[in-house]
Design an enzyme around this catalytic site. Sequence first.
Site, PDB file in Angstrom:
ATOM      1  N   TYR A  19       0.297  -0.626   1.869  1.00  9.78           N
ATOM      2  CA  TYR A  19       0.159   0.285   0.687  1.00  9.78           C
ATOM      3  C   TYR A  19       0.357  -0.585  -0.849  1.00  9.78           C
ATOM      4  CZ  TYR A  19       0.353   4.053  -2.603  1.00  9.78           C
ATOM      5  OH  TYR A  19       0.730   4.633  -3.749  1.00  9.78           O
ATOM      6  N   LEU A  41      -0.480  -6.148  11.144  1.00  5.87           N
ATOM      7  CA  LEU A  41      -1.150  -4.612  11.044  1.00  5.87           C
ATOM      8  C   LEU A  41      -0.412  -3.747  11.923  1.00  5.87           C
ATOM      9  CD1 LEU A  41      -4.872  -6.265  12.053  1.00  5.87           C
ATOM     10  CD2 LEU A  41      -3.662  -5.894   9.780  1.00  5.87           C
ATOM     11  N   ASN A  43       1.184  -1.485  10.395  1.00  2.00           N
ATOM     12  CA  ASN A  43       1.102  -0.410   9.613  1.00  2.00           C
ATOM     13  C   ASN A  43      -0.124  -0.284   8.633  1.00  2.00           C
ATOM     14  OD1 ASN A  43       1.800   2.459   9.296  1.00  2.00           O
ATOM     15  ND2 ASN A  43       3.177   1.923   7.570  1.00  2.00           N
ATOM     16  N   LYS A 120       9.442   1.353   7.300  1.00  2.00           N
ATOM     17  CA  LYS A 120       9.890   2.176   6.034  1.00  2.00           C
ATOM     18  C   LYS A 120      10.045   3.617   6.429  1.00  2.00           C
ATOM     19  CE  LYS A 120       5.127   3.053   4.122  1.00  2.00           C
ATOM     20  NZ  LYS A 120       4.416   3.580   3.147  1.00  2.00           N
ATOM     21  N   SER A 160      14.506  -0.566  -2.683  1.00  2.24           N
ATOM     22  CA  SER A 160      13.959   0.819  -2.868  1.00  2.24           C
ATOM     23  C   SER A 160      15.010   1.766  -3.744  1.00  2.24           C
ATOM     24  CB  SER A 160      13.898   1.574  -1.371  1.00  2.24           C
ATOM     25  OG  SER A 160      13.858   2.911  -1.443  1.00  2.24           O
ATOM     26  N   ALA A 161      14.700   2.607  -4.187  1.00  5.03           N
ATOM     27  CA  ALA A 161      15.536   3.500  -5.119  1.00  5.03           C
ATOM     28  C   ALA A 161      16.669   4.344  -4.121  1.00  5.03           C
ATOM     29  CB  ALA A 161      14.789   4.738  -5.819  1.00  5.03           C
ATOM     30  N   TYR A 207      17.448   3.073   7.298  1.00  4.02           N
ATOM     31  CA  TYR A 207      16.400   2.577   6.703  1.00  4.02           C
ATOM     32  C   TYR A 207      17.165   2.234   5.057  1.00  4.02           C
ATOM     33  CZ  TYR A 207      12.940   1.973   3.172  1.00  4.02           C
ATOM     34  OH  TYR A 207      12.115   1.458   2.293  1.00  4.02           O
ATOM     35  N   LYS A 211      17.999  -1.912   3.398  1.00  8.22           N
ATOM     36  CA  LYS A 211      17.694  -2.468   1.956  1.00  8.22           C
ATOM     37  C   LYS A 211      18.821  -2.727   1.318  1.00  8.22           C
ATOM     38  CE  LYS A 211      13.104  -1.818   2.244  1.00  8.22           C
ATOM     39  NZ  LYS A 211      12.212  -2.797   2.314  1.00  8.22           N
ATOM     40  N   ASN A 257       5.656  11.206   3.948  1.00  9.38           N
ATOM     41  CA  ASN A 257       6.049  11.200   2.281  1.00  9.38           C
ATOM     42  C   ASN A 257       5.090  12.112   1.821  1.00  9.38           C
ATOM     43  OD1 ASN A 257       6.647   7.809   2.849  1.00  9.38           O
ATOM     44  ND2 ASN A 257       8.374   9.264   1.991  1.00  9.38           N
ATOM     45  N   ARG A 354      15.067  19.284   3.245  1.00  9.72           N
ATOM     46  CA  ARG A 354      14.873  18.253   4.289  1.00  9.72           C
ATOM     47  C   ARG A 354      16.159  17.386   4.160  1.00  9.72           C
ATOM     48  NH1 ARG A 354      10.195  13.769   3.571  1.00  9.72           N
ATOM     49  NH2 ARG A 354      11.548  13.164   1.886  1.00  9.72           N
TER      50      ARG A 354
HETATM   51  P1  NAD Z   1       3.458  -0.227   4.428  1.00 13.62           P
HETATM   52  O1  NAD Z   1       3.775   0.144   5.698  1.00 13.62           O
HETATM   53  O2  NAD Z   1       2.048   0.282   3.987  1.00 13.62           O
HETATM   54  O3  NAD Z   1       3.294  -1.768   4.066  1.00 13.62           O
HETATM   55  C1  NAD Z   1       4.037  -2.844   4.978  1.00 13.62           C
HETATM   56  C2  NAD Z   1       3.136  -3.901   5.550  1.00 13.62           C
HETATM   57  O4  NAD Z   1       3.746  -4.732   6.381  1.00 13.62           O
HETATM   58  C3  NAD Z   1       2.177  -3.285   6.690  1.00 13.62           C
HETATM   59  O5  NAD Z   1       1.184  -3.752   6.417  1.00 13.62           O
HETATM   60  C4  NAD Z   1       2.398  -3.741   8.020  1.00 13.62           C
HETATM   61  O6  NAD Z   1       1.586  -3.936   9.154  1.00 13.62           O
HETATM   62  C5  NAD Z   1       3.428  -4.923   7.678  1.00 13.62           C
HETATM   63  N1  NAD Z   1       4.348  -5.258   8.404  1.00 13.62           N
HETATM   64  C6  NAD Z   1       5.569  -4.516   9.089  1.00 13.62           C
HETATM   65  N2  NAD Z   1       6.333  -5.416   9.781  1.00 13.62           N
HETATM   66  C7  NAD Z   1       5.664  -6.656   9.673  1.00 13.62           C
HETATM   67  C8  NAD Z   1       5.978  -7.800  10.536  1.00 13.62           C
HETATM   68  N3  NAD Z   1       7.263  -8.125  11.212  1.00 13.62           N
HETATM   69  N4  NAD Z   1       5.261  -8.939  10.388  1.00 13.62           N
HETATM   70  C9  NAD Z   1       4.031  -9.029   9.643  1.00 13.62           C
HETATM   71  N5  NAD Z   1       3.754  -7.732   9.046  1.00 13.62           N
HETATM   72  C10 NAD Z   1       4.694  -6.665   9.000  1.00 13.62           C
HETATM   73  O7  NAD Z   1       4.599  -0.071   3.358  1.00 13.62           O
HETATM   74  P2  NAD Z   1       4.569  -0.039   1.850  1.00 13.62           P
HETATM   75  O8  NAD Z   1       4.674   1.293   1.638  1.00 13.62           O
HETATM   76  O9  NAD Z   1       3.476  -0.811   1.255  1.00 13.62           O
HETATM   77  O10 NAD Z   1       5.918  -0.686   1.513  1.00 13.62           O
HETATM   78  C11 NAD Z   1       6.006  -2.070   1.380  1.00 13.62           C
HETATM   79  C12 NAD Z   1       7.579  -2.261   1.201  1.00 13.62           C
HETATM   80  O11 NAD Z   1       8.199  -1.300   0.057  1.00 13.62           O
HETATM   81  C13 NAD Z   1       8.590  -2.167   2.342  1.00 13.62           C
HETATM   82  O12 NAD Z   1       9.317  -2.998   2.571  1.00 13.62           O
HETATM   83  C14 NAD Z   1       9.272  -0.758   2.051  1.00 13.62           C
HETATM   84  O13 NAD Z   1      10.306  -0.576   2.624  1.00 13.62           O
HETATM   85  C15 NAD Z   1       9.166  -0.834   0.605  1.00 13.62           C
HETATM   86  N6  NAD Z   1       9.293   0.496  -0.005  1.00 13.62           N
HETATM   87  C16 NAD Z   1       8.257   1.348  -0.163  1.00 13.62           C
HETATM   88  C17 NAD Z   1       8.435   2.350  -0.589  1.00 13.62           C
HETATM   89  C18 NAD Z   1       7.213   3.698  -0.779  1.00 13.62           C
HETATM   90  O14 NAD Z   1       7.274   4.658  -1.274  1.00 13.62           O
HETATM   91  N7  NAD Z   1       6.033   3.249  -0.169  1.00 13.62           N
HETATM   92  C19 NAD Z   1       9.489   2.771  -1.459  1.00 13.62           C
HETATM   93  C20 NAD Z   1      10.357   1.801  -1.604  1.00 13.62           C
HETATM   94  C21 NAD Z   1      10.420   0.840  -1.029  1.00 13.62           C
HETATM   95  C1  WQD Z   2       9.381  13.280  -2.244  1.00 13.38           C
HETATM   96  C2  WQD Z   2       9.888  14.852  -2.442  1.00 13.38           C
HETATM   97  C3  WQD Z   2      10.700  15.814  -0.358  1.00 13.38           C
HETATM   98  C4  WQD Z   2       7.087  15.749   1.738  1.00 13.38           C
HETATM   99  C5  WQD Z   2      11.527   8.184   0.562  1.00 13.38           C
HETATM  100  C6  WQD Z   2      12.274   7.357   0.634  1.00 13.38           C
HETATM  101  C7  WQD Z   2      12.170   6.033  -0.139  1.00 13.38           C
HETATM  102  C8  WQD Z   2      10.964   5.681  -0.500  1.00 13.38           C
HETATM  103  C9  WQD Z   2       9.810   6.755  -0.691  1.00 13.38           C
HETATM  104  C10 WQD Z   2      10.590   3.863   1.069  1.00 13.38           C
HETATM  105  C11 WQD Z   2      10.992  15.172  -1.885  1.00 13.38           C
HETATM  106  C12 WQD Z   2       9.411  16.305  -0.943  1.00 13.38           C
HETATM  107  C13 WQD Z   2       7.789  15.444   1.061  1.00 13.38           C
HETATM  108  C14 WQD Z   2       6.604  17.112   2.304  1.00 13.38           C
HETATM  109  C15 WQD Z   2       8.028  17.825   0.445  1.00 13.38           C
HETATM  110  N1  WQD Z   2      10.265   4.964   0.826  1.00 13.38           N
HETATM  111  N2  WQD Z   2       8.375  16.543   0.196  1.00 13.38           N
HETATM  112  N3  WQD Z   2       7.011  18.152   1.683  1.00 13.38           N
HETATM  113  O1  WQD Z   2      12.196  11.291  -0.020  1.00 13.38           O
HETATM  114  O2  WQD Z   2      11.913  10.524  -2.387  1.00 13.38           O
HETATM  115  O3  WQD Z   2      11.740   8.725  -0.744  1.00 13.38           O
HETATM  116  O4  WQD Z   2      10.092   7.535   0.489  1.00 13.38           O
HETATM  117  O5  WQD Z   2      11.197   2.808   0.778  1.00 13.38           O
HETATM  118  O6  WQD Z   2      13.133   4.970   0.008  1.00 13.38           O
HETATM  119  O7  WQD Z   2      13.687   7.657   0.670  1.00 13.38           O
HETATM  120  O8  WQD Z   2       9.801  10.725  -0.934  1.00 13.38           O
HETATM  121  O9  WQD Z   2       7.465  11.470  -0.557  1.00 13.38           O
HETATM  122  O10 WQD Z   2       9.115  11.660   1.179  1.00 13.38           O
HETATM  123  O11 WQD Z   2       9.470  12.998  -0.951  1.00 13.38           O
HETATM  124  O12 WQD Z   2       8.396  18.922  -0.103  1.00 13.38           O
HETATM  125  O13 WQD Z   2       6.013  17.356   3.441  1.00 13.38           O
HETATM  126  O14 WQD Z   2       8.706  15.603  -1.817  1.00 13.38           O
HETATM  127  O15 WQD Z   2      11.522  16.770  -0.017  1.00 13.38           O
HETATM  128  O16 WQD Z   2      11.740  16.063  -2.540  1.00 13.38           O
HETATM  129  P1  WQD Z   2      11.622  10.270  -0.941  1.00 13.38           P
HETATM  130  P2  WQD Z   2       8.887  11.519  -0.253  1.00 13.38           P
END
Ligand code: NAD
Ligand code: WQD
Length: 402
Positions: A19, A41, A43, A120, A160-161, A207, A211, A257, A354
Amino acid sequence: GDRPSDSAEFILVIGGLGYIGSHTVLELLREGHNVLIIDNLSNSYESVMHNIQILTASHCKQKGVPVPLLHFHRLDYRSRSMRLLLESYSNLVMTINAAGQQTMTYRSRIVGVIHFAAHKSVVESITTPLQYYQNNVCGLVSLLQTLDQYGIYNFIFSSSATVYGAKANQGLPLREEDLVHHPESYIDKSGHSVVLQPSVTGLSSPYARTKYFAEAILADVAAANPAWRIVALRYFNPVGCDPSGLLGESPRGEATNLYPVLTQVLMGARPRLNVFGSDWATRDGTAIRDFIHVLDVARGHISALAWNDRAKRHDNSFRAFNLGSGNGATVLEAVQSLEAVAGREIPLSWTGRRPGDVGSCVASTERARTELGWSPRENLVQCAADLWNFVRKAGLDSTGKV
Ligand code: NAD
Ligand code: WQD
């Protein structure tokens, strides 16, 4: 310069079809960088490559600029072939000019690495912690060793936050230095919060700890060898997508999410959104989050690469930055912004909190603004409009699985 005409500098993007990765790759290409993607691939889907190519081609045509290189290797970044791959992208070639002078130049070279690859899901990490530590921490350690061997030191990490844990609940904008160190709780398999004292990090999920530990490792590595230039970007809640609607969030597993769930509701793949908690101390009782447009997050990586390149102007070989909007929106406000663009109501079901959730989590954007020179361009309305484009596009060719 003295490089052969076929020399090329690449940004290596690990997890680049996911993403946030796919949007960052797109922004890199739009800015003229060559990109090498590694993704297994696990995810994501290979079709994302195709959509990145379409969007890049149309951008370059419109601007009248050459199309940068985009290479993709389907590979687990922990596999042995990573070395071979880095080897083949770090080709030193000897050229001898007409005067008989020899020069060594790079035929191609990796000038920066952005590491997105990780598992993630907070919930999944509670049942399979070793899988999470293996991919998110052990993989990182080996990767850093390999990069060190090839002299590749410009490194951007996806943090991540979630590393702020319960500190978020204080309701103040979170500053980078505000990490918790006090014991707190763990969540067990059945979703119950268990107080274990003392906990090492004060964080509530494996998780989150992956981080936190990753950042600690990166800081140690940078301190030991200042040749490293390492930035950890702490994303808040990245949402939305490219306005074309061609790229989006398409997880393989079950969506947990907020925005991916809302996307499924809008596509008819789910009947309603379960709202987790209506008794938080916020303006409407639902939790507050800092939603940030994924293209703003993407641009943050390019700012961070440039910041690392300006290394001589600052002393930090490791630095963490928040990528958030600085504005809190409630879950209900997020729902309403989507209802407005979709022109219809999103059915809600009010359920309890949750486990592990915090009531509020908002970034201080000060450090990123002043040091990276980065600030967000988009707002929640734009996020909703762009996501709606994605929903409509995906709706044309899918059964509701997004
Ligand atoms: P995502 O799952 O969409 O993207 C991760 C990509 O990495 C995927 O395409 C997956 O196929 C690939 N991948 C996973 N393990 C692998 C491996 N061992 N070798 C090669 N490829 C691999 O996730 P995202 O939402 O794009 O998140 C990207 C990064 O940001 C992650 O590290 C995640 O923890 C962090 N992050 C995401 C969020 C969020 O809300 N999306 C928030 C904070 C931090
Ligand atoms: C947002 C708000 C839920 C789903 C997590 C990880 C963070 C980062 C992002 C990767 C919360 C509410 C959600 C639903 C709901 N990920 N909610 N109904 O929890 O802030 O953060 O994902 O690194 O590290 O902790 O994100 O999108 O899951 O939730 O009411 O079906 O939406 O309770 O208040 P979150 P989220």
